[in-house]
Design a protein around this motif. Sequence first.
Motif, PDB file in Angstrom:
ATOM      1  N   TYR A   1     -91.694  19.269 -42.301  1.00 53.58           N
ATOM      2  CA  TYR A   1     -90.364  19.965 -41.836  1.00 53.58           C
ATOM      3  C   TYR A   1     -89.268  19.613 -42.877  1.00 53.58           C
ATOM      4  O   TYR A   1     -88.770  19.986 -43.072  1.00 53.58           O
ATOM      5  N   TYR A   2     -89.376  17.939 -42.103  1.00 49.01           N
ATOM      6  CA  TYR A   2     -87.445  17.265 -42.340  1.00 49.01           C
ATOM      7  C   TYR A   2     -87.533  17.162 -43.844  1.00 49.01           C
ATOM      8  O   TYR A   2     -86.650  16.917 -44.500  1.00 49.01           O
ATOM      9  N   THR A   3     -89.298  17.093 -44.594  1.00 55.20           N
ATOM     10  CA  THR A   3     -88.992  17.018 -46.131  1.00 55.20           C
ATOM     11  C   THR A   3     -88.371  18.004 -46.468  1.00 55.20           C
ATOM     12  O   THR A   3     -87.331  18.231 -47.701  1.00 55.20           O
TER      13      THR A   3
ATOM     14  N   TRP B   1     -98.704  15.859 -39.157  1.00 52.80           N
ATOM     15  CA  TRP B   1     -97.893  16.636 -40.641  1.00 52.80           C
ATOM     16  C   TRP B   1     -97.117  17.019 -40.623  1.00 52.80           C
ATOM     17  O   TRP B   1     -96.624  17.094 -41.544  1.00 52.80           O
TER      18      TRP B   1
ATOM     19  N   ARG C   1     -94.784  17.633 -38.932  1.00 50.72           N
ATOM     20  CA  ARG C   1     -92.850  16.505 -38.265  1.00 50.72           C
ATOM     21  C   ARG C   1     -92.682  16.453 -39.741  1.00 50.72           C
ATOM     22  O   ARG C   1     -91.237  16.606 -39.907  1.00 50.72           O
ATOM     23  N   PRO C   2     -92.553  15.256 -40.737  1.00 46.76           N
ATOM     24  CA  PRO C   2     -92.733  15.061 -41.977  1.00 46.76           C
ATOM     25  C   PRO C   2     -92.726  16.655 -42.446  1.00 46.76           C
ATOM     26  O   PRO C   2     -91.458  16.019 -43.646  1.00 46.76           O
TER      27      PRO C   2
END
Length: 146
Positions: free
Chosen positions: A78-80, A73, A75-76
Amino acid sequence: MDLHFPALNASLNALAALLLLGGLVAIKRGARRGHERFMFAALTTSAAFLACYLYYHFAIARGIHTSFNGQGWTRPAYYTLLLSHTVLAVVNLPMVLRTFWLAHRERWDAHKRWAKWTFPLWLYVSVTGVAVYLVLYHFNPSAPVE
């Protein structure tokens, strides 16, 4: 690669956030001159950030990519965070300039209308800039071993 620039950039973002909050407190207390000084300092600090950011990415770190190594969780998440920060920073720049221009022209009603949107966006961009730095440079797990 000089890793002092990301820390400098995060520090400038943090300072801009504090100056923005100081400007908000000043205007709420009716201290227009204090508000003006805080906001001009926030603008100057954000401009210094932008100059340092662009210099770092185009002159020092050209072609060097810093990867986020989190899994699951994180990863998405951070990128969000990174995407919202980046998109809103681009949107915010002309809003900040417009809001300052309106103040310079003493168009106070229009300035207040713009500031109600510009201020929270600018504060969000400044705070998330620090968050992106912390996640990428201090809470980023090592790359997985293959």
